[in-house]
Design a protein around this motif. Structure first.
Motif, short mmCIF file in Angstrom:
data_model
loop_
_atom_site.label_atom_id
_atom_site.label_comp_id
_atom_site.label_asym_id
_atom_site.label_seq_id
_atom_site.Cartn_x
_atom_site.Cartn_y
_atom_site.Cartn_z
N ARG A 340 -12.45 2.70 -60.04
CA ARG A 340 -11.24 2.77 -60.86
C ARG A 340 -9.97 2.53 -60.04
NH1 ARG A 340 -13.93 7.35 -62.94
NH2 ARG A 340 -12.53 8.66 -61.75
N GLY A 341 -10.16 2.22 -58.76
CA GLY A 341 -9.02 1.99 -57.87
C GLY A 341 -8.20 0.78 -58.31
N GLY A 342 -6.97 0.78 -57.88
CA GLY A 342 -6.06 -0.28 -58.30
C GLY A 342 -6.21 -1.55 -57.50
N THR A 343 -5.55 -2.60 -57.99
CA THR A 343 -5.51 -3.87 -57.29
C THR A 343 -4.26 -4.61 -57.72
OG1 THR A 343 -6.58 -6.01 -57.01
CG2 THR A 343 -6.96 -4.90 -59.10
N GLY A 344 -3.79 -5.50 -56.86
CA GLY A 344 -2.67 -6.35 -57.25
C GLY A 344 -3.14 -7.50 -58.13
N ALA A 345 -4.36 -7.91 -57.91
CA ALA A 345 -4.93 -9.00 -58.69
C ALA A 345 -6.44 -9.00 -58.53
CB ALA A 345 -4.38 -10.34 -58.22
N ALA A 346 -7.14 -9.01 -59.63
CA ALA A 346 -8.60 -9.10 -59.58
C ALA A 346 -9.08 -9.71 -60.89
CB ALA A 346 -9.22 -7.72 -59.39
N PRO A 347 -10.20 -10.41 -60.85
CA PRO A 347 -10.78 -10.87 -62.11
C PRO A 347 -11.18 -9.65 -62.96
CG PRO A 347 -11.79 -11.96 -60.21
CD PRO A 347 -10.95 -10.86 -59.68
N SER A 348 -10.81 -9.67 -64.24
CA SER A 348 -11.17 -8.52 -65.09
C SER A 348 -12.66 -8.25 -65.06
CB SER A 348 -10.78 -8.79 -66.55
OG SER A 348 -9.47 -9.22 -66.64
N ILE A 349 -13.42 -9.32 -65.04
CA ILE A 349 -14.88 -9.17 -65.13
C ILE A 349 -15.41 -8.34 -63.95
CG2 ILE A 349 -15.50 -11.30 -63.88
CD1 ILE A 349 -17.15 -10.46 -67.12
N ILE A 350 -14.78 -8.52 -62.79
CA ILE A 350 -15.19 -7.78 -61.59
C ILE A 350 -14.66 -6.35 -61.67
CG2 ILE A 350 -14.95 -7.64 -59.08
CD1 ILE A 350 -16.62 -10.00 -59.93
N ARG A 351 -13.37 -6.25 -61.95
CA ARG A 351 -12.74 -4.93 -61.93
C ARG A 351 -13.42 -3.98 -62.91
NH1 ARG A 351 -7.09 -3.48 -64.75
NH2 ARG A 351 -8.53 -3.64 -66.52
N ASP A 352 -13.78 -4.50 -64.06
CA ASP A 352 -14.27 -3.62 -65.12
C ASP A 352 -15.77 -3.36 -65.08
OD1 ASP A 352 -11.70 -3.35 -66.00
OD2 ASP A 352 -11.86 -4.90 -67.54
N HIS A 353 -16.49 -4.06 -64.24
CA HIS A 353 -17.96 -3.94 -64.33
C HIS A 353 -18.69 -3.76 -63.00
CE1 HIS A 353 -17.75 -4.89 -68.59
NE2 HIS A 353 -16.85 -5.79 -68.26
N LEU A 354 -17.99 -3.84 -61.87
CA LEU A 354 -18.70 -3.71 -60.59
C LEU A 354 -18.27 -2.44 -59.86
CD1 LEU A 354 -19.23 -6.72 -61.26
CD2 LEU A 354 -19.01 -7.20 -58.83
N GLY A 355 -19.22 -1.85 -59.19
CA GLY A 355 -18.92 -0.66 -58.40
C GLY A 355 -19.24 0.62 -59.15
N ILE A 356 -18.98 1.74 -58.50
CA ILE A 356 -19.26 3.05 -59.12
C ILE A 356 -18.02 3.95 -58.93
CG2 ILE A 356 -21.75 2.87 -58.75
CD1 ILE A 356 -21.45 4.95 -56.47
N PRO A 357 -17.94 5.03 -59.73
CA PRO A 357 -16.77 5.92 -59.61
C PRO A 357 -16.73 6.66 -58.28
CG PRO A 357 -17.95 6.28 -61.69
CD PRO A 357 -18.83 5.43 -60.82
N ILE A 358 -15.54 7.05 -57.90
CA ILE A 358 -15.35 7.74 -56.63
C ILE A 358 -16.05 9.11 -56.61
CG2 ILE A 358 -13.11 8.75 -57.33
CD1 ILE A 358 -14.21 7.67 -53.79
N GLU A 359 -16.11 9.78 -57.76
CA GLU A 359 -16.70 11.13 -57.76
C GLU A 359 -18.15 11.09 -57.26
OE1 GLU A 359 -15.18 9.52 -60.22
OE2 GLU A 359 -14.37 10.86 -61.75
N HIS A 360 -18.94 10.20 -57.86
CA HIS A 360 -20.35 10.09 -57.45
C HIS A 360 -20.46 9.63 -56.00
CE1 HIS A 360 -20.16 9.50 -61.79
NE2 HIS A 360 -21.41 9.90 -61.89
#
Lengths: 503, 361
Positions: A340-360
């Motif tokens: 959920r971290g921020g970015t200045g620019a990223a493809p939405s498809i990547i930002r919204d679907h790759l990686g896992i939350p910081i808590e886990h």
């Protein structure tokens, strides 16, 4: 070119009775939503991003920005943005970009964690009357210490301590490069970091000469583009960070187009004016963990072992094993950036679907390093979605030494998380290089607001510690016993290492 | 990994005596002192630790073990026989006490680790380390068996009852020691369990503790990183193991260990001279997860001395007194005056400042 069939998200409206035609809205909007029509202000609502700059600067409160009530026919499966993105892609053939952290409604585990408090058997402590300590040191800690008696009979340290970053509170400002944000925004953060006794991070854009005076509160970053990196740069700050990945775009590099590289940025990044600044997806000298080790030690050599080396990674599925490898490769700090971290620019498809939350990710990494008996070898910075002091306290209880803040810091400068950072039109002068926009952000003025925020969070953190009956941040750090999960399934509880509420 | 870690909270009274000249005295004094503070306990746990009580076996480890049922004893002894030379084995001498109707089977063993056994060789352990490993193993792996004392020439005696009852049950007045500590307990959230009473011991370390370790969660995880298994459902166990880690394993002296566990505030550290400041800063950095936070007063006994200390802002009482070669420490002044009506000096130690009394010579 025909009119876009992508329905506008917002409707900018001017109450023509209230409007005094001062044209401040035209002047303030970085997006050219407003134009002068001879007798009234004209509105191109397709361009509006609801950053609310015009709303705040209209002296007559004549402007309202509404969510467009016109949506596509409601459909539980085909959401508004599913349809809208397809229309945009049909028109452009491109990858829709976005800025800031993901706005998708994934569960936020911070909101399912509750913090303990004292009653009767252990007294709570009043932070207004008793000392309450937030000081934090980041860096490798030896497993044990040896002392000898000094000439005055007092203990003298025999063990040589590795270099540490001293923080007066467990907050740092997350990396944001000059280029992704304006120099004034960077200065604002630098002034605040120095005043607060914490640190900021240059991001990968090099270190501008105006920021040099704040060097004792700066971590310099080495990313895949290696912009502005030379021995002076490596030695300029209090630590060096190797950026492997970013939570918002794990596995993805960066691309600052040539038109956004004027002289000043070019000088800072040490590239020719007008050339594209490309950060490759991987670092081209790191294709495995042993390569990372070599870079870590190359940097340690270049800085004569006087500065901790941090390695920043995006939170991905196998983050615990990766972090363990990074620690064993010699890193003094592991910086974990949740998806959920921020970015200045990223493809939405990547930002919204790759990686896992910081808590886990944080819980898994902290536990793994403990199981391997190497938790003291490196500090952990948690980032990516820290929205409040409560999130920070919960992250620290899960095992973070400090949390990194970026979006919250920008919000103090006027940011409304509109998510259009990548356009370079930020009306608040934050994520833009247009001089008429950046001049709006007075570093001295806004640094005060940022300092206020960290002071406020520090006070809140002290209240939480006091309620927990402890008076030092290290007694919360990793103390998952003081957290309970509400409404979480047993597997998630197990990953977080917390008990359910009521137990 | 289990997320169901447990923690016990309790209020308490404590008392301790050390004769610095090594003179051994009967357990009746400590019991008398403790009984004055009966309102600090609720009958759900009391206990004593004594040093110098087994002079005839002083080279051997004295294991006091409680068993819920014969099967636990069989399993435990099977393990002990394989790894130790058992010099003597006997049921713990006890006396009937009317109010104590249920008690576990309690046995004591005087043992020496066998050096040539396979399990030992593989790990290349010293005797002390091997004993620690044995205690961890029995307590965590053999359900219903608890080693509650494992030092040389010392022993812990504890159970569910008021201090006077437990003293009579274990016939405390028949033992003679040069250091005595005692504890009466007021648990607030767990049923009285014999193993949960104080003192907690490991090798020669014994701890009696009044208070709650609010930093229990991280202290426990810190210790687990060094292989300690926390099984006894109470935060006092944490204190025992922290001393074991810092003093025995890491080689810190007792004062430095106490300083790490109840560290000075940064504002005081910042004012120190350079060398001491660096030392204290490093101590806080490295032992951050060992910092015991929250209200406590603690008596920490070992074969050479007795240490009393408080949390960093003194949220629980502790009074110390001296008379001749004897040092007294207790939760309340009255408990000291009960057995030493006119001490030469009596004072309330400051927050975080340990009172260290050591054997002479």
């Amino acid at each position: 070119m025909f009119k876009s069939l992508a329905v506008p998200e917002f409707l900018a409206k001017i109450d023509q009775i209230k409007c005094i035609k001062c044209k401040r809205c035209i002047q303030n909007c970085g997006w050219s939503v407003y134009a002068w029509g001879g007798d009234k202000v004209l509105i191109d609502t397709f361009k509006c991003v609801k950053c609310l700059r015009c709303y705040h600067y209209c002296p007559e409160e004549a402007i309202t920005i509404e969510d467009n009530p016109v949506k596509y026919r409601s459909n539980a499966n085909w959401g508004f943005y599913n349809i809208r993105n397809i229309k945009r892609q049909a028109e452009t053939g491109g990858i829709p970009l976005t800025g800031m952290g993901s706005d998708m409604p994934y569960p936020v585990l911070f909101d399912s964690l509750l913090i303990d408090a004292c009653q009767v058997t252990n007294p709570s402590i009043d932070p207004l009357r008793e000392p309450m300590e937030l000081r934090t040191y980041l860096g490798k800690k030896p497993a044990k210490l040896e002392f000898e008696n000094g000439p005055d009979g007092k203990p003298k340290l025999k063990t040589k301590m590795p270099p540490q970053i001293k923080l007066e509170a467990p907050f740092i400002f997350a990396p944001m490069s000059y280029g992704s944000i304006s120099l004034n925004a960077q200065k604002t953060i630098a002034i605040a970091a120095k005043e607060l006794g914490i640190v900021m991070n240059t991001g990968e854009g090099g270190l501008h000469e105006d920021i040099y005076p704040y060097r004792s509160n700066i971590i310099v970053q080495v990313a895949s583009g290696r912009f502005g990196v030379n021995p002076d740069y490596l030695n300029a700050g209090v630590a060096v960070e190797i950026k492997i990945g970013q939570g918002a775009k794990p596995g993805i590099g960066g691309h600052l187009p040539g038109e956004k590289i004027p002289l000043d940025i070019a000088k800072t990044r040490m590239i020719p004016v007008g050339t594209d600044a490309i950060s490759p997806a991987p670092q081209h000298d790191i294709y495995s963990i042993e390569d990372l080790r070599q870079l870590i030690f190359a940097i340690k050599e270049a800085t004569n072992y006087t500065k901790p080396v941090s390695v920043k990674i995006a939170a991905v599925h196998n983050v615990a094993a990766i972090a363990s490898g990074i620690v064993r490769a010699g890193a003094d700090i592991v910086y974990i950036d949740g998806f959920r971290g921020g970015t200045g620019a990223a493809p939405s498809i990547i930002r919204d679907h790759l990686g896992i939350p910081i808590e886990h990710a944080l819980a898994a990494v902290d536990e793994r390093l403990r199981q391997e008996g190497i938790r003291n070898e490196a500090s952990i910075i948690a980032a990516g979605g820290i929205r409040s002091c409560a999130d920070a306290a919960k992250a620290i209880a899960l095992g973070a030494d400090a949390v990194a803040l970026a979006t919250s810091a920008l919000i103090t400068m006027g940011c409304t998380v509109c998510g259009k950072c990548y356009t370079g039109n930020c009306s608040w002068g934050i994520t833009t290089q247009r001089p008429e926009l950046t001049v709006r952000l007075d570093p001295e003025v806004y640094a005060e607001r940022l300092i206020n925020l960290i002071h406020a969070w520090s006070h809140e953190l002290k209240e939480i510690l006091g309620a927990l009956g402890v008076n030092a941040i290290e007694s919360l750090r990793g103390s998952r016993e003081r957290l309970r999960g509400i409404g979480l399934d047993s597997q998630t509880l197990d990953i977080l290492g917390v008990k359910p509420v009521g137990r | 990994m289990s997320h169901n870690f447990h923690k016990d909270i309790s209020g308490c009274g404590l008392a301790g005596i050390i004769n610095k000249d090594g003179k051994r005295i009967s357990g009746s004094s400590i019991s008398k002192s403790l009984c004055l503070m009966n309102d600090r306990g609720n009958g759900l746990g009391a206990g004593y630790a004594a040093y110098g009580i087994y002079p005839e076996y002083k080279e051997l480890y004295a294991f006091h073990i409680m068993y819920d049922e014969p099967a636990c004893q069989r399993d435990t002894e099977e393990y002990l026989k394989k790894n130790y030379r058992i010099e003597k084995k006997e049921p713990m001498p006890t006396a009937p006490v009317e109010s104590i109707t249920i008690s576990p089977m309690i046995w004591r063993y005087f043992v020496k680790p066998l050096s040539e056994k396979a399990e030992r060789d593989a790990a290349d352990l010293r005797d002390d380390d091997f004993v620690v490993r044995t205690v961890m193993k029995i307590n965590s792996e053999i359900g219903g068996a608890y080693v509650f004392s494992s030092g040389k020439n010392m022993g812990a005696f504890k159970g569910v009852g008021m201090p006077g009852e437990i003293a009579r049950f274990f016939r405390i007045e028949e033992y003679e020691g040069y250091i005595w500590t005692g504890h009466t307990r007021f648990p607030t959230n767990t049923p009285g369990w014999w193993g949960g009473a104080h003192p907690f011991t490991l090798l020669d370390w014994s701890i009696v503790h009044n208070g709650e370790i609010s930093s229990y969660g991280i202290n426990k995880r810190y210790l687990e990183m060094y292989g300690y298994k926390l099984t006894l459902l109470t935060d006092t166990e944490v204190v025992t193991y922290l001393f074991d880690l810092l003093v025995r394993k890491h080689g810190l002296d007792v004062l430095t260990a106490c300083t790490a566990l109840a560290s000075p505030f940064w504002k005081n550290i910042d004012d120190l001279q350079e060398d001491e400041k660096n030392a204290m800063t490093a101590l806080r950095m490295v032992y951050a997860s060992a910092l015991m936070n929250g209200p406590f007063s603690i008596l920490f006994g070992h074969s050479k001395g007795l240490v009393g200390f408080n949390d960093r802002i003194k949220l629980r009482p502790l009074v110390a007194a001296t008379k001749g070669k004897t040092v007294y420490m207790a939760s309340e002044e009255s408990a000291i005056r009960e057995i030493c009506p006119s001490p030469e000096k009596i004072w309330a130690p400051r927050a975080g400042e340990p009172v260290i009394a050591e054997l002479e010579g």
